[in-house]
Design a protein around this motif. Structure first.
Motif, PDB file in Angstrom:
ATOM      1  N   MET A   1       0.784  -1.166   0.000  1.00  0.00           N
ATOM      2  CA  MET A   1      -0.103   0.041   0.139  1.00  0.00           C
ATOM      3  C   MET A   1       0.958   1.342   0.059  1.00  0.00           C
ATOM      4  N   MET A   2       0.511   2.148  -1.071  1.00  0.00           N
ATOM      5  CA  MET A   2       1.363   3.361  -0.849  1.00  0.00           C
ATOM      6  C   MET A   2       0.974   4.481  -0.010  1.00  0.00           C
ATOM      7  N   SER A   3       1.712   5.235   0.373  1.00  0.00           N
ATOM      8  CA  SER A   3       1.114   6.435   1.365  1.00  0.00           C
ATOM      9  C   SER A   3       1.491   7.784   0.901  1.00  0.00           C
ATOM     10  N   SER A   4       0.919   8.774   1.064  1.00  0.00           N
ATOM     11  CA  SER A   4       1.406  10.245   0.578  1.00  0.00           C
ATOM     12  C   SER A   4       2.354  10.692   1.622  1.00  0.00           C
ATOM     13  N   MET A   5       2.623  10.127   2.593  1.00  0.00           N
ATOM     14  CA  MET A   5       3.570  10.383   3.509  1.00  0.00           C
ATOM     15  C   MET A   5       4.930  10.593   2.985  1.00  0.00           C
ATOM     16  N   SER A   6       5.740  11.770   3.331  1.00  0.00           N
ATOM     17  CA  SER A   6       7.164  12.064   2.843  1.00  0.00           C
ATOM     18  C   SER A   6       8.001  11.004   3.344  1.00  0.00           C
ATOM     19  N   TRP A   7       8.938  10.649   2.655  1.00  0.00           N
ATOM     20  CA  TRP A   7      10.024   9.582   3.429  1.00  0.00           C
ATOM     21  C   TRP A   7      10.410  10.093   4.976  1.00  0.00           C
ATOM     22  N   ILE A   8      10.686  11.315   4.897  1.00  0.00           N
ATOM     23  CA  ILE A   8      11.327  11.863   6.152  1.00  0.00           C
ATOM     24  C   ILE A   8      10.303  11.919   7.290  1.00  0.00           C
ATOM     25  N   GLN A   9       9.106  12.133   7.102  1.00  0.00           N
ATOM     26  CA  GLN A   9       7.965  11.971   7.898  1.00  0.00           C
ATOM     27  C   GLN A   9       7.571  10.472   8.334  1.00  0.00           C
ATOM     28  N   ALA A  10       8.133   9.486   7.163  1.00  0.00           N
ATOM     29  CA  ALA A  10       7.890   8.058   7.605  1.00  0.00           C
ATOM     30  C   ALA A  10       8.792   7.471   8.452  1.00  0.00           C
ATOM     31  N   LEU A  11       9.891   8.101   8.573  1.00  0.00           N
ATOM     32  CA  LEU A  11      10.861   7.683   9.355  1.00  0.00           C
ATOM     33  C   LEU A  11      10.340   7.324  10.891  1.00  0.00           C
ATOM     34  N   ALA A  12       9.900   8.574  11.320  1.00  0.00           N
ATOM     35  CA  ALA A  12       9.405   8.337  12.909  1.00  0.00           C
ATOM     36  C   ALA A  12       8.361   7.567  12.836  1.00  0.00           C
ATOM     37  N   GLU A  13       7.436   7.149  11.924  1.00  0.00           N
ATOM     38  CA  GLU A  13       6.344   6.371  11.816  1.00  0.00           C
ATOM     39  C   GLU A  13       6.762   4.806  12.004  1.00  0.00           C
ATOM     40  N   VAL A  14       7.714   4.635  11.179  1.00  0.00           N
ATOM     41  CA  VAL A  14       7.910   3.228  10.959  1.00  0.00           C
ATOM     42  C   VAL A  14       9.125   2.658  12.300  1.00  0.00           C
ATOM     43  N   GLU A  15       9.680   3.890  12.907  1.00  0.00           N
ATOM     44  CA  GLU A  15      10.373   3.634  14.181  1.00  0.00           C
ATOM     45  C   GLU A  15       9.629   3.426  15.424  1.00  0.00           C
ATOM     46  N   LYS A  16       8.627   4.166  15.287  1.00  0.00           N
ATOM     47  CA  LYS A  16       7.464   3.925  16.541  1.00  0.00           C
ATOM     48  C   LYS A  16       6.926   2.795  16.158  1.00  0.00           C
TER      49      LYS A  16
END
Length: 290
Positions: free
Chosen positions: A1-16
């Motif tokens: 699934m593709m997200s509209s979130m930028s890669w730098i925003q996604a960093l915090a999400e995947v780490e959390k």
């Protein structure tokens, strides 16, 4: 699934979320290419964040990344791939792209804390500095809401249940479990439930030596073996670190966890990552521009 979130925003999400992930970076292009050098995207098992150009190029990159996530590349932490935009990707741009794939595994240490009292609140702040995925459990919605309002460390996820016992069956194998609720009867029920799993890496129980002795007698009466009873660390924490204040107890517990996680660590490898020769070879394959 593709997200509209930028890669730098996604960093915090995947780490959390404590997920394993791969970051793909375009490090060189030649001729017509969908995105410029330094474009990045993040790939997890189920999602992608941002884009390096879409189409078959991105599909091929995601396939390589998910192969890394599934261990198909013998534990490789880096891969450098060259994609002519015709042969490998069925695209007619006419150029070519080199992509660096870097793999970041899911944290090896998973910790579940039962109870959101003063000591636990201090402890999660200490554990925020660890490479660990922390699940924080309680049944009191006012405390859970308070913690959400304050803001939690990125590696801590709160869970609210009518009964904290409901979380035990949702835990994974090899987790560190810390029992520190407001109710001694619940503490005992959790201890039994965690022992029944037979796959916890560590079970720590907060409390006095008197409480620990009473629990040991009850567990013996409940037909748990001596080895199982001895696997419950109570009072939890290093005995060398004394004190009754929340921060003193939290430091003692976190020190014991750090000591546990450092046991049996593999020796540091002499070499990791890609050599300049490997990178230079890929970039010069078609005189790639960086």
């Amino acid at each position: 699934m593709m997200s509209s979130m930028s890669w730098i925003q996604a960093l915090a999400e995947v780490e959390k979320a404590g997920q394993a992930w791969v970051i793909a970076t375009v490090i060189g292009t030649q001729g017509s290419a969908p995105r410029e050098s330094s474009s990045k995207m993040i790939i997890t098992t189920d999602h992608t964040f941002d884009t390096i150009g879409g189409g078959q190029l991105e599909y091929a990159v995601c396939q390589k990344a998910r192969g890394m996530l599934e261990g198909e590349h013998t534990g490789a932490s880096h891969l450098l791939e060259h994609f002519p935009l015709a042969a490998k990707t069925n695209q007619c741009c006419g150029g070519s792209v080199s992509v660096l794939l870097e793999y970041f595994p899911e944290p090896a240490t998973k910790i579940t804390i039962f109870g959101m009292g003063h000591v636990a609140s201090t402890l999660v702040n200490v554990l925020s500095n660890m490479q660990a995925k922390v699940s924080w459990i309680d049944s009191r919605d006012n405390l859970a809401q308070d913690q959400e309002i304050k803001g939690l460390p990125a590696n801590v996820t709160p869970f609210l249940y009518e009964s904290m016992l409901d979380h035990v069956e949702k835990m994974g194998a090899n987790e560190i479990a810390l029992i520190m609720t407001h109710d001694h009867a619940l503490d005992y029920q959790l201890t039994e439930a965690l022992l029944d799993r037979k796959d916890c890496r560590f079970i720590g129980l907060i409390g006095s030596k008197t409480k620990a002795l009473r629990f040991r007698k009850r567990l013996a009466s409940a037909s748990f073996s001596q080895a199982e009873i001895d696997s419950v660390h109570s009072p939890v924490g290093l005995p060398e670190i004394e004190g009754k204040k929340p921060f003193e107890i939290a430091i003692s517990i976190s020190a014991q966890i750090i000591q546990l996680t450092q046991q049996g660590l593999p020796e540091t490898k002499k070499r990791s990552g890609l050599t300049w020769k490997e990178i230079n070879s890929a970039l010069n394959e078609d005189k790639i521009e960086v």
